[in-house]
Design an enzyme around this catalytic site. Structure first.
Site, PDB file in Angstrom:
ATOM      1  CG  ASN A   1      12.341   8.973   4.615  1.00  0.00           C
ATOM      2  OD1 ASN A   1      12.156   9.611   5.853  1.00  0.00           O
ATOM      3  ND2 ASN A   1      11.204   7.951   4.576  1.00  0.00           N
ATOM      4  N   PRO A   2      13.683  12.117   5.058  1.00  0.00           N
ATOM      5  CG  PRO A   2      12.205  13.478   6.218  1.00  0.00           C
ATOM      6  CD  PRO A   2      12.309  12.811   5.089  1.00  0.00           C
TER       7      PRO A   2
ATOM      8  CG  ASP B   1      -2.869  11.760   0.059  1.00  0.00           C
ATOM      9  OD1 ASP B   1      -2.969  11.399  -1.204  1.00  0.00           O
ATOM     10  OD2 ASP B   1      -2.033  11.951   0.704  1.00  0.00           O
TER      11      ASP B   1
ATOM     12  N   GLY C   1       9.301   8.917   0.867  1.00  0.00           N
ATOM     13  CA  GLY C   1       8.350   9.223   2.268  1.00  0.00           C
ATOM     14  C   GLY C   1       7.547   7.859   2.508  1.00  0.00           C
TER      15      GLY C   1
ATOM     16  CG  HIS D   1      -2.081   0.799   1.053  1.00  0.00           C
ATOM     17  ND1 HIS D   1      -1.071   1.183   2.123  1.00  0.00           N
ATOM     18  CD2 HIS D   1      -1.499  -0.644   0.643  1.00  0.00           C
ATOM     19  CE1 HIS D   1      -0.130   0.358   2.248  1.00  0.00           C
ATOM     20  NE2 HIS D   1      -0.585  -0.801   1.450  1.00  0.00           N
TER      21      HIS D   1
ATOM     22  CB  CYS E   1     -22.642  -7.246  -3.143  1.00  0.00           C
ATOM     23  SG  CYS E   1     -23.237  -5.462  -3.153  1.00  0.00           S
TER      24      CYS E   1
ATOM     25  CD  GLN F   1       3.656   2.182   1.120  1.00  0.00           C
ATOM     26  OE1 GLN F   1       3.636   1.364   2.141  1.00  0.00           O
ATOM     27  NE2 GLN F   1       4.669   3.060   0.824  1.00  0.00           N
ATOM     28  CG  ASN F   2       0.563   8.519   0.169  1.00  0.00           C
ATOM     29  OD1 ASN F   2       0.916   7.652   1.180  1.00  0.00           O
ATOM     30  ND2 ASN F   2       1.100   9.329  -0.031  1.00  0.00           N
TER      31      ASN F   2
HETATM   32  P1  OAD Z   1       4.906   5.695   7.742  1.00  0.00           P
HETATM   33  O1  OAD Z   1       4.166   6.788   8.485  1.00  0.00           O
HETATM   34  O2  OAD Z   1       5.109   4.636   8.336  1.00  0.00           O
HETATM   35  O3  OAD Z   1       6.273   6.377   7.278  1.00  0.00           O
HETATM   36  C1  OAD Z   1       6.380   7.702   6.587  1.00  0.00           C
HETATM   37  C2  OAD Z   1       7.632   8.066   6.231  1.00  0.00           C
HETATM   38  O4  OAD Z   1       7.593   9.518   5.692  1.00  0.00           O
HETATM   39  C3  OAD Z   1       8.671   7.765   7.479  1.00  0.00           C
HETATM   40  O5  OAD Z   1       9.999   7.402   6.984  1.00  0.00           O
HETATM   41  C4  OAD Z   1       9.301   9.585   7.529  1.00  0.00           C
HETATM   42  O6  OAD Z   1      10.640   9.882   7.857  1.00  0.00           O
HETATM   43  C5  OAD Z   1       8.927  10.091   5.974  1.00  0.00           C
HETATM   44  N1  OAD Z   1       8.618  11.501   6.131  1.00  0.00           N
HETATM   45  C6  OAD Z   1       8.102  12.425   6.918  1.00  0.00           C
HETATM   46  N2  OAD Z   1       8.059  13.493   6.448  1.00  0.00           N
HETATM   47  C7  OAD Z   1       8.381  13.490   5.239  1.00  0.00           C
HETATM   48  C8  OAD Z   1       8.694  14.498   4.206  1.00  0.00           C
HETATM   49  N3  OAD Z   1       8.467  15.839   4.471  1.00  0.00           N
HETATM   50  N4  OAD Z   1       9.166  14.031   2.989  1.00  0.00           N
HETATM   51  C9  OAD Z   1       9.745  12.713   2.820  1.00  0.00           C
HETATM   52  N5  OAD Z   1       9.348  12.028   3.625  1.00  0.00           N
HETATM   53  C10 OAD Z   1       8.887  12.149   4.989  1.00  0.00           C
HETATM   54  O7  OAD Z   1       4.070   5.994   6.130  1.00  0.00           O
HETATM   55  P2  OAD Z   1       4.141   4.742   5.392  1.00  0.00           P
HETATM   56  O8  OAD Z   1       5.119   4.135   5.031  1.00  0.00           O
HETATM   57  O9  OAD Z   1       3.297   5.342   3.947  1.00  0.00           O
HETATM   58  O10 OAD Z   1      -1.512   1.482   5.594  1.00  0.00           O
HETATM   59  O11 OAD Z   1       3.073   3.764   5.694  1.00  0.00           O
HETATM   60  C11 OAD Z   1       2.767   2.587   4.895  1.00  0.00           C
HETATM   61  C12 OAD Z   1       1.112   2.201   5.325  1.00  0.00           C
HETATM   62  O12 OAD Z   1       1.122   1.815   6.738  1.00  0.00           O
HETATM   63  C13 OAD Z   1       0.239   2.956   5.164  1.00  0.00           C
HETATM   64  O13 OAD Z   1      -0.218   3.061   3.796  1.00  0.00           O
HETATM   65  C14 OAD Z   1      -0.979   2.799   6.084  1.00  0.00           C
HETATM   66  C15 OAD Z   1      -0.006   2.556   7.139  1.00  0.00           C
HETATM   67  O14 OAD Z   1      -0.497   1.551   8.251  1.00  0.00           O
HETATM   68  C16 OAD Z   1      -2.769   1.309   5.863  1.00  0.00           C
HETATM   69  O15 OAD Z   1      -3.447   2.007   6.405  1.00  0.00           O
HETATM   70  C17 OAD Z   1      -3.264  -0.154   5.118  1.00  0.00           C
END
Ligand code: OAD
Length: 256
Positions: free
Chosen positions: A220-221, A110, A194, A125, A137, A107-108
């Site tokens: 996930n932590p 980056d 994550g 994404h 276009c 979903q990243n």
């Molecule tokens: P979130 O910010 O919702 O969730 C991040 C997750 O990473 C959380 O469950 C944290 O506990 C976990 N986390 C934090 N540090 C970590 C580490 N060192 N190792 C492993 N896990 C860790 O991010 P996403 O689930 O990716 O979409 O969010 C999904 C989508 O929502 C994104 O792609 C973005 C956002 O809105 C759009 O922009 C369309």
């Protein structure tokens, strides 16, 4: 730390991973946290704790104030400029070299999985490395430092160019979604790394994989909406857990 985690990895999971013909991984912002990239929903440090997504990540926000949205993504690109893949990204690239079939669904936006050496990354994404025509276009380009008025205009039709990322209220790229759903349905093991598992359709992939017989593992932590619906939970940062998991399954693996 790594040693303790290696001991905590269930032997049944190690066996399953080692014998898997097809492995998939679904990653979210947390996999890049140890590279210094902010997540979205972590309290205090997450982007959505500081910024309103309805003002920054929707088509209507861009229509109302294109420069504001452009500048915010340009700022996020600056944050990423110094970011390097961490041990979690590298472990996933090493895992890809170990299994017959491997699909990395992210979903990243980056680009850090590709920088770590993963190939065929399914970007659900989009990518903050690209821009595209906001009118649709078909113009797509690499995001370069633009001169003049911002956002720049599409050379083809004159509309504003926008980041090639998926915003709220938008559909995912159909080919990427189809590839992700196919990978989830046909893998033996799905690693869910994550992600808070709150944004659909990505958040539906783990349940779909499990319904088709895959072993689903959350890394996930923190607990998430998914934690009760997986086979194994490995609590810890992915930069520690993933290298430990790969080393447990293939002790001689080099992660570099
Ligand atoms: P979130 O910010 O919702 O969730 C991040 C997750 O990473 C959380 O469950 C944290 O506990 C976990 N986390 C934090 N540090 C970590 C580490 N060192 N190792 C492993 N896990 C860790 O991010 P996403 O689930 O990716 O979409 O969010 C999904 C989508 O929502 C994104 O792609 C973005 C956002 O809105 C759009 O922009 C369309």
């Amino acid at each position: 730390m790594t040693r303790d985690l290696a001991l905590a990895i269930p032997p049944a999971l190690v066996d399953r991973l080692r014998s898997a013909r097809s492995v998939a991984a679904l990653t979210g912002a947390g996999v890049s946290a140890e590279s210094g990239v902010p997540t979205f929903r972590d309290a205090q440090t997450g982007l959505w704790a500081k910024f309103d997504p309805t003002e920054l990540a929707t088509p209507s926000a861009f229509a109302r104030n294109p420069k504001f949205v452009w500048d915010w993504y340009a700022w996020r690109r600056e944050l990423l400029a110094g970011a390097r893949p961490n041990a979690g990204h590298l472990a996933l690239a090493a895992l890809e070299r170990r299994v017959a079939r491997f699909h990395l669904i992210t979903q990243n936006v980056d680009g850090l999985h590709q920088a770590a050496g993963s190939s065929d990354v399914i970007e659900l994404h989009g990518s903050i490395g690209r821009i595209r025509c906001s009118r649709g276009c078909g113009t797509v380009a690499r995001w370069a430092v633009a001169q003049g008025d911002l956002p720049p205009r599409c050379a083809g039709c004159g509309a504003f160019l926008r980041p090639d990322v998926v915003w709220f209220e938008e559909m995912l790229p159909p080919d990427a979604l189809a590839a992700a759903e196919d990978a989830a349905r046909h893998c033996d093991v799905l690693l869910v790394i994550g992600t808070a598992a709150e944004v659909y359709p990505a958040a539906a992939l783990p349940r779909s994989a499990r319904a088709c017989g895959a072993t689903v593992v959350e890394i996930n932590p923190q607990p998430t909406a998914l934690s009760d619906a997986v086979d194994h939970v490995l609590r810890g940062p992915s930069g520690v857990v993933l290298p430990a998991l790969v080393a447990a399954a293939w002790p001689a693996t080099s992660l570099s």
